[in-house]
Scaffold this motif. Structure first.
Motif, short mmCIF file in Angstrom:
data_model
loop_
_atom_site.label_atom_id
_atom_site.label_comp_id
_atom_site.label_asym_id
_atom_site.label_seq_id
_atom_site.Cartn_x
_atom_site.Cartn_y
_atom_site.Cartn_z
N MET A 3 85.40 -110.58 27.07
CA MET A 3 84.40 -109.68 26.46
C MET A 3 85.00 -108.30 26.22
O MET A 3 84.87 -107.71 25.13
N ILE A 4 85.69 -107.76 27.23
CA ILE A 4 86.22 -106.40 27.12
C ILE A 4 87.34 -106.33 26.08
O ILE A 4 87.36 -105.43 25.23
N THR A 5 88.27 -107.27 26.13
CA THR A 5 89.41 -107.21 25.22
C THR A 5 88.99 -107.43 23.77
O THR A 5 89.52 -106.77 22.87
N PHE A 6 88.07 -108.34 23.52
CA PHE A 6 87.61 -108.54 22.15
C PHE A 6 86.93 -107.28 21.61
O PHE A 6 87.14 -106.89 20.45
N ASN A 7 86.13 -106.63 22.43
CA ASN A 7 85.45 -105.42 21.97
C ASN A 7 86.42 -104.26 21.76
O ASN A 7 86.30 -103.50 20.79
N LEU A 8 87.40 -104.11 22.66
CA LEU A 8 88.39 -103.04 22.49
C LEU A 8 89.26 -103.29 21.26
O LEU A 8 89.58 -102.35 20.51
N LEU A 9 89.63 -104.54 21.03
CA LEU A 9 90.41 -104.86 19.83
C LEU A 9 89.59 -104.62 18.57
O LEU A 9 90.11 -104.11 17.56
N ALA A 10 88.31 -104.96 18.61
CA ALA A 10 87.44 -104.71 17.45
C ALA A 10 87.30 -103.22 17.18
O ALA A 10 87.30 -102.78 16.02
N ASP A 11 87.20 -102.42 18.24
CA ASP A 11 87.15 -100.96 18.06
C ASP A 11 88.42 -100.44 17.42
O ASP A 11 88.39 -99.57 16.54
N GLY A 12 89.57 -100.97 17.87
CA GLY A 12 90.83 -100.54 17.28
C GLY A 12 90.95 -100.92 15.81
O GLY A 12 91.43 -100.13 14.99
#
Length: 342
Positions: free
Chosen positions: A322-331
């Motif tokens: 959940m965290i990595t997908f959201n951080l990658l989407a923000d990037g």
């Protein structure tokens, strides 16, 4: 009185500047395509890069993880409820991989020695003696499969629906948007329950439940972007030259929406993973013996006081996803946004 001191310098000290015509078209900064420029900005985002590395490792483990431990996927009641044990680090006291377990009375149990079990289970076993390391990565694989299937369906339907609605406008747009409003008012959980009454609980029913209303957000975003782009010069020029409406949509408008589509897709994947885990946790998703992150968390929740490792491991993995997908989407959102360019 005028100062004529500059007349003291002889003409030989001055030289005429040489003009090199070959340097007139020289570009100091290298020309970058849209994707090259976006990748350079993604590389500057450390959180996005770290997230990309973690996601890559999780994908690799989902593919090869079930084959690494060497334990069969079937039941072995004689090896039930064994704690995690990794021989290479079993001597490190502060790591919970020494094969011991502390009960509620503070007594340290040694089930491997008591049952004379020479095998090691890296993440322990469940109440039926199944290897949790193998089941974890099988569960990650199934959860990612459901999430990507549902997201792909959402993308295809949402992009097509939103592009047609925004491009044609008028009565067509009004009718299509009213349909979206009706679907948005129906809770996903109600749709899931109705589907399970018709279909058996499983990958198909969960994917359909996620896809029936999941495309609505994508359709609204694409519609808004198409409304902004359809009256610009390149679209009007193509229409003037006789291009058909659907050619304009799919050949001219949608390529300009790739960044928006990718960003919304990246935000949809973690939502799908969480929704699948939630359905499996409450018993409406996958059914035993199939494994997913939701079913593993549900099994661990039942025995959290006795065997907390059963809940801890899948909970950490789903949190990472959940965290990595959201951080990658923000990037990616920052990289594809023209306002964020240097």
């Amino acid at each position: 009185m005028v100062n004529n001191s500059n007349k003291k310098f002889p003409k030989e000290m001055f030289q005429k500047a040489q003009y090199d015509e070959s340097l007139a078209e020289k570009i100091e900064k290298p020309s970058l395509s849209f994707w090259q420029d976006a990748w350079l900005r993604v590389r500057k985002n450390k959180a996005a890069i770290v997230s990309l590395v973690i996601l890559t490792l999780l994908f690799i483990m989902a593919l090869i993880g079930p084959y690494l431990s060497g334990h069969p996927t079937g039941q072995n009641v004689a090896h039930s409820n064994l704690p995690p044990k990794i021989e290479a680090i079993s001597d490190v006291s502060w790591l919970p991989f020494d094969g011991t377990l502390t009960n509620r009375n503070g007594v340290t149990l040694t089930p491997y020695e008591d049952r004379q079990i020479e095998e090691s289970y890296w993440f322990g076993t469940d109440s039926l003696g199944r290897d949790l390391f193998t089941r974890l990565w099988e569960g990650v694989r199934i959860s990612l499969l459901i999430a990507f299937l549902a997201t792909a369906i959402d993308m295809v339907i949402g992009v097509s629906y939103g592009a047609i609605s925004g491009y044609f406008g008028g009565r067509v747009d009004n009718i299509m948007q009213r349909i979206i409003e009706i679907l948005s008012g129906i809770p996903n959980l109600v749709i899931v329950i109705l589907l399970i009454l018709v279909l058996e609980p499983g990958i198909l029913s969960i994917t359909l439940a996620l896809a029936i209303t999941g495309w609505v957000t994508m359709a609204r975003v694409v519609r808004g972007q198409v409304l902004k782009l359809k009256n610009q010069e390149f679209a009007l020029a193509s229409k003037t030259l006789g291009a058909r409406d659907f050619r304009i949509i799919y050949k001219h408008l949608l390529p300009n929406l790739v960044g928006v589509i990718i960003i919304n897709t990246m935000f949809t994947i973690p939502n799908a993973i969480f929704f699948e885990a939630f359905l499996s946790f409450i018993g409406l998703g996958l059914q035993p013996p199939d494994a997913s992150l939701g079913t593993l968390i549900e099994d661990g929740f039942k025995v959290i006081l006795l065997y907390p490792y059963m809940l801890l491991v899948p909970a950490v993995v789903i949190s990472l996803l959940m965290i990595t997908f959201n951080l990658l989407a923000d990037g990616l959102r920052d990289a594809f946004d023209p306002k964020m360019r240097d």
